[in-house]
Design a protein around this motif. Sequence first.
Motif, PDB file in Angstrom:
ATOM      1  N   ASN A 109     -19.669  21.270  29.094  1.00 44.58           N
ATOM      2  CA  ASN A 109     -18.734  20.656  28.144  1.00 44.58           C
ATOM      3  C   ASN A 109     -19.510  19.636  27.310  1.00 44.58           C
ATOM      4  N   HIS A 110     -19.501  19.843  25.996  1.00 39.24           N
ATOM      5  CA  HIS A 110     -20.299  19.035  25.072  1.00 39.24           C
ATOM      6  C   HIS A 110     -19.923  17.546  25.149  1.00 39.24           C
ATOM      7  N   MET A 111     -18.637  17.227  25.295  1.00 40.74           N
ATOM      8  CA  MET A 111     -18.225  15.817  25.321  1.00 40.74           C
ATOM      9  C   MET A 111     -18.607  15.155  26.651  1.00 40.74           C
ATOM     10  N   ALA A 113     -21.187  16.009  28.251  1.00 35.68           N
ATOM     11  CA  ALA A 113     -22.639  15.819  28.112  1.00 35.68           C
ATOM     12  C   ALA A 113     -22.943  14.533  27.341  1.00 35.68           C
ATOM     13  N   HIS A 114     -22.149  14.226  26.281  1.00 35.08           N
ATOM     14  CA  HIS A 114     -22.331  12.957  25.545  1.00 35.08           C
ATOM     15  C   HIS A 114     -22.181  11.780  26.516  1.00 35.08           C
ATOM     16  N   LEU A 115     -21.273  11.895  27.468  1.00 31.69           N
ATOM     17  CA  LEU A 115     -21.056  10.816  28.448  1.00 31.69           C
ATOM     18  C   LEU A 115     -22.188  10.781  29.488  1.00 31.69           C
ATOM     19  N   ALA A 132     -18.026   8.170  20.522  1.00 26.22           N
ATOM     20  CA  ALA A 132     -17.727   8.004  19.094  1.00 26.22           C
ATOM     21  C   ALA A 132     -18.566   9.037  18.354  1.00 26.22           C
ATOM     22  N   SER A 133     -17.993  10.210  18.170  1.00 23.46           N
ATOM     23  CA  SER A 133     -18.782  11.290  17.575  1.00 23.46           C
ATOM     24  C   SER A 133     -18.127  11.766  16.287  1.00 23.46           C
ATOM     25  N   GLY A 134     -18.625  12.887  15.750  1.00 29.00           N
ATOM     26  CA  GLY A 134     -18.088  13.375  14.498  1.00 29.00           C
ATOM     27  C   GLY A 134     -16.662  13.878  14.648  1.00 29.00           C
ATOM     28  N   ALA A 135     -16.486  14.845  15.539  1.00 26.04           N
ATOM     29  CA  ALA A 135     -15.190  15.519  15.653  1.00 26.04           C
ATOM     30  C   ALA A 135     -14.279  14.894  16.710  1.00 26.04           C
ATOM     31  N   ASN A 136     -14.745  13.867  17.390  1.00 22.60           N
ATOM     32  CA  ASN A 136     -13.960  13.285  18.491  1.00 22.60           C
ATOM     33  C   ASN A 136     -14.045  11.767  18.476  1.00 22.60           C
ATOM     34  N   ALA A 137     -13.157  11.155  19.227  1.00 22.64           N
ATOM     35  CA  ALA A 137     -13.229   9.713  19.505  1.00 22.64           C
ATOM     36  C   ALA A 137     -12.364   9.515  20.729  1.00 22.64           C
ATOM     37  N   ILE A 162     -14.959   9.108   8.586  1.00 22.06           N
ATOM     38  CA  ILE A 162     -15.915   8.422   7.695  1.00 22.06           C
ATOM     39  C   ILE A 162     -16.477   9.413   6.664  1.00 22.06           C
ATOM     40  N   ASP A 163     -16.785  10.633   7.151  1.00 23.28           N
ATOM     41  CA  ASP A 163     -17.350  11.650   6.242  1.00 23.28           C
ATOM     42  C   ASP A 163     -16.358  12.042   5.147  1.00 23.28           C
ATOM     43  N   LYS A 164     -15.052  12.019   5.489  1.00 18.79           N
ATOM     44  CA  LYS A 164     -14.049  12.369   4.467  1.00 18.79           C
ATOM     45  C   LYS A 164     -14.056  11.322   3.347  1.00 18.79           C
ATOM     46  N   GLY A 175     -21.935  11.305   6.126  1.00 18.33           N
ATOM     47  CA  GLY A 175     -21.647  10.077   5.401  1.00 18.33           C
ATOM     48  C   GLY A 175     -21.939   8.803   6.175  1.00 18.33           C
ATOM     49  N   GLY A 176     -21.889   8.876   7.509  1.00 22.21           N
ATOM     50  CA  GLY A 176     -22.021   7.663   8.327  1.00 22.21           C
ATOM     51  C   GLY A 176     -23.217   6.791   7.983  1.00 22.21           C
ATOM     52  N   PRO A 177     -24.427   7.370   7.903  1.00 24.80           N
ATOM     53  CA  PRO A 177     -25.596   6.527   7.597  1.00 24.80           C
ATOM     54  C   PRO A 177     -25.504   5.887   6.214  1.00 24.80           C
ATOM     55  N   VAL A 179     -22.667   5.006   4.661  1.00 21.31           N
ATOM     56  CA  VAL A 179     -21.721   3.891   4.774  1.00 21.31           C
ATOM     57  C   VAL A 179     -22.429   2.688   5.398  1.00 21.31           C
ATOM     58  N   GLU A 180     -23.237   2.952   6.417  1.00 20.90           N
ATOM     59  CA  GLU A 180     -23.943   1.844   7.083  1.00 20.90           C
ATOM     60  C   GLU A 180     -24.867   1.119   6.103  1.00 20.90           C
ATOM     61  N   ARG A 181     -25.571   1.880   5.274  1.00 17.42           N
ATOM     62  CA  ARG A 181     -26.486   1.255   4.302  1.00 17.42           C
ATOM     63  C   ARG A 181     -25.711   0.456   3.262  1.00 17.42           C
ATOM     64  N   GLY A 254     -22.250   9.839  21.359  1.00 18.03           N
ATOM     65  CA  GLY A 254     -21.843  10.409  20.075  1.00 18.03           C
ATOM     66  C   GLY A 254     -22.613   9.869  18.889  1.00 18.03           C
ATOM     67  N   GLY A 255     -22.632  10.674  17.809  1.00 17.81           N
ATOM     68  CA  GLY A 255     -23.462  10.382  16.643  1.00 17.81           C
ATOM     69  C   GLY A 255     -23.131   9.085  15.934  1.00 17.81           C
ATOM     70  N   VAL A 256     -21.850   8.659  15.941  1.00 20.13           N
ATOM     71  CA  VAL A 256     -21.488   7.391  15.289  1.00 20.13           C
ATOM     72  C   VAL A 256     -22.098   6.216  16.068  1.00 20.13           C
ATOM     73  N   ARG A 286     -26.747  11.484  18.769  1.00 18.03           N
ATOM     74  CA  ARG A 286     -26.281  12.577  17.908  1.00 18.03           C
ATOM     75  C   ARG A 286     -26.348  13.879  18.722  1.00 18.03           C
ATOM     76  N   ASP A 287     -25.712  14.935  18.211  1.00 16.94           N
ATOM     77  CA  ASP A 287     -25.751  16.211  18.915  1.00 16.94           C
ATOM     78  C   ASP A 287     -27.199  16.592  19.207  1.00 16.94           C
ATOM     79  N   ASN A 288     -27.459  17.020  20.433  1.00 22.05           N
ATOM     80  CA  ASN A 288     -28.814  17.388  20.839  1.00 22.05           C
ATOM     81  C   ASN A 288     -28.731  18.228  22.101  1.00 22.05           C
TER      82      ASN A 288
HETATM   83  P1  ATP Z   1     -18.919  16.115  18.299  1.00 17.31           P
HETATM   84  O1  ATP Z   1     -20.008  15.621  19.166  1.00 17.31           O
HETATM   85  O2  ATP Z   1     -17.602  15.463  18.490  1.00 17.31           O
HETATM   86  O3  ATP Z   1     -18.803  17.597  18.317  1.00 17.31           O
HETATM   87  P2  ATP Z   1     -20.398  16.219  15.787  1.00 17.31           P
HETATM   88  O4  ATP Z   1     -20.793  17.577  16.200  1.00 17.31           O
HETATM   89  O5  ATP Z   1     -19.920  16.056  14.388  1.00 17.31           O
HETATM   90  O6  ATP Z   1     -19.323  15.654  16.813  1.00 17.31           O
HETATM   91  P3  ATP Z   1     -22.338  14.016  16.295  1.00 17.31           P
HETATM   92  O7  ATP Z   1     -23.783  14.269  16.135  1.00 17.31           O
HETATM   93  O8  ATP Z   1     -21.883  13.456  17.592  1.00 17.31           O
HETATM   94  O9  ATP Z   1     -21.698  15.387  15.926  1.00 17.31           O
HETATM   95  O10 ATP Z   1     -21.855  12.995  15.176  1.00 17.31           O
HETATM   96  C1  ATP Z   1     -22.040  13.251  13.823  1.00 17.31           C
HETATM   97  C2  ATP Z   1     -21.312  12.159  13.071  1.00 17.31           C
HETATM   98  O11 ATP Z   1     -22.014  10.920  13.220  1.00 17.31           O
HETATM   99  C3  ATP Z   1     -21.152  12.403  11.591  1.00 17.31           C
HETATM  100  O12 ATP Z   1     -19.788  12.242  11.257  1.00 17.31           O
HETATM  101  C4  ATP Z   1     -21.995  11.301  10.940  1.00 17.31           C
HETATM  102  O13 ATP Z   1     -21.492  10.833   9.711  1.00 17.31           O
HETATM  103  C5  ATP Z   1     -21.935  10.222  11.998  1.00 17.31           C
HETATM  104  N1  ATP Z   1     -23.053   9.279  11.921  1.00 17.31           N
HETATM  105  C6  ATP Z   1     -24.373   9.555  11.967  1.00 17.31           C
HETATM  106  N2  ATP Z   1     -25.090   8.425  11.812  1.00 17.31           N
HETATM  107  C7  ATP Z   1     -24.209   7.408  11.643  1.00 17.31           C
HETATM  108  C8  ATP Z   1     -24.319   6.012  11.416  1.00 17.31           C
HETATM  109  N3  ATP Z   1     -25.503   5.419  11.317  1.00 17.31           N
HETATM  110  N4  ATP Z   1     -23.170   5.294  11.296  1.00 17.31           N
HETATM  111  C9  ATP Z   1     -21.957   5.873  11.390  1.00 17.31           C
HETATM  112  N5  ATP Z   1     -21.797   7.196  11.597  1.00 17.31           N
HETATM  113  C10 ATP Z   1     -22.897   7.954  11.723  1.00 17.31           C
END
Ligand code: ATP
Length: 332
Positions: A109-111, A113-115, A132-137, A162-164, A175-177, A179-181, A254-256, A286-288
């Motif tokens: 389970n991908h989530m 695994a993030h934990l 705190a990931s892309g598709a989940n929180a 955030i990406d929207k 978009g996340g990086p 927004v951070e910049r 998670g990627g966020v 991030r996903d890996n």
């Molecule tokens: P999930 O793991 O839920 O399937 P996912 O496949 O989208 O999500 P992740 O790699 O966990 O993948 O997260 C990607 C998200 O992280 C993207 O929405 C991206 O904008 C966000 N992200 C990446 N870097 C940053 C950052 N520095 N600040 C905020 N958000 C970020």
Amino acid sequence: MRVLGIEGTAWCASAAIHDAETDDVFIESDAYEPDSGGIHPREAAEHMAETLPEVIDAALSYAEDTAGAGGIDAVAFSRGPGLGPCLRTVGTAARAVAGTLDVPLVGVNHMVAHLEIGRHRSGFEDPICLNASGANAHVLGYHDGRYRVLGETMDTGVGNAIDKFTRHVGWTHPGGPKVERAAADGEYVDLPYVVKGMDFSFSGIMSAAKDLYDEGVPVEDVCFSLQEHVFAMLTEVAERALSLTGNDQLVLGGGVGQNDRLREMLATMCAQRGVAFHAPEPRFLRDNAGMIAVLGARMLAAGDTVPISESAIDPNYRPDQVPVTWRGTTAS
Ligand code: ATP
């Protein structure tokens, strides 16, 4: 014990080798970057089909070059949650490699695994996890053989929200990086703050952020406030989970979680509560495939493998559906 991990739930085609004895993790990844807009499921699946063979080859070559440590003992793959077309490609690749090498298959389970990568890297025994990931929180805690969802988003994932917003202002994915910049030069403006009990909602705040931008508020200010609001919401629910459970360990997933301001808020909250906090290094946030291989090794040690005939993917695979077989075993 060495496990090949394969990841590809959305944007990142990735393969990894985890050696349980040395704890080395080799990761090779290839990111899908849409020319415009967000992640298109069909294009993302095509990316998986094109690049998974290359990243898997790289991981297997690494395993061969370090063959002194032995061969591959299992293939672990992301079974879900994620985009169906991507998951099907990953599942097919994993079954093919496991069948060819004649080793067991582990469905991860991908989530979870993030934990688990945070638990593994921190050495914490029983942490609360903020994913705190892309598709989940969501906020997870272990109880009686499962990771329970203590709180979660009521609408979109935090990164996707955030990406929207960034798509609306014309910035490319992710978009996340960006927004951070931009937030580094911004000042506070009011946005909605939506926490209901243990759950959060991001859709209203994103609409309000788009409206502010359309009204001419500097994008730096909107980005600054977006971060302050969204990350405060995540931090509040994580803190409440710690408070209600009496737990004194928090890990971030998670990627966020790559965002410095989110990590700063969580670290400050944990320091104030006397809670130990761990954020894994960015390559594990991030996903890996490294996190898939690491959890795969734990599941393999617990005998938690899956026959190829029962290894169907599940795009809606929730973390609380997973029987946690590996905790309490020697490799846990
Ligand atoms: P999930 O793991 O839920 O399937 P996912 O496949 O989208 O999500 P992740 O790699 O966990 O993948 O997260 C990607 C998200 O992280 C993207 O929405 C991206 O904008 C966000 N992200 C990446 N870097 C940053 C950052 N520095 N600040 C905020 N958000 C970020």
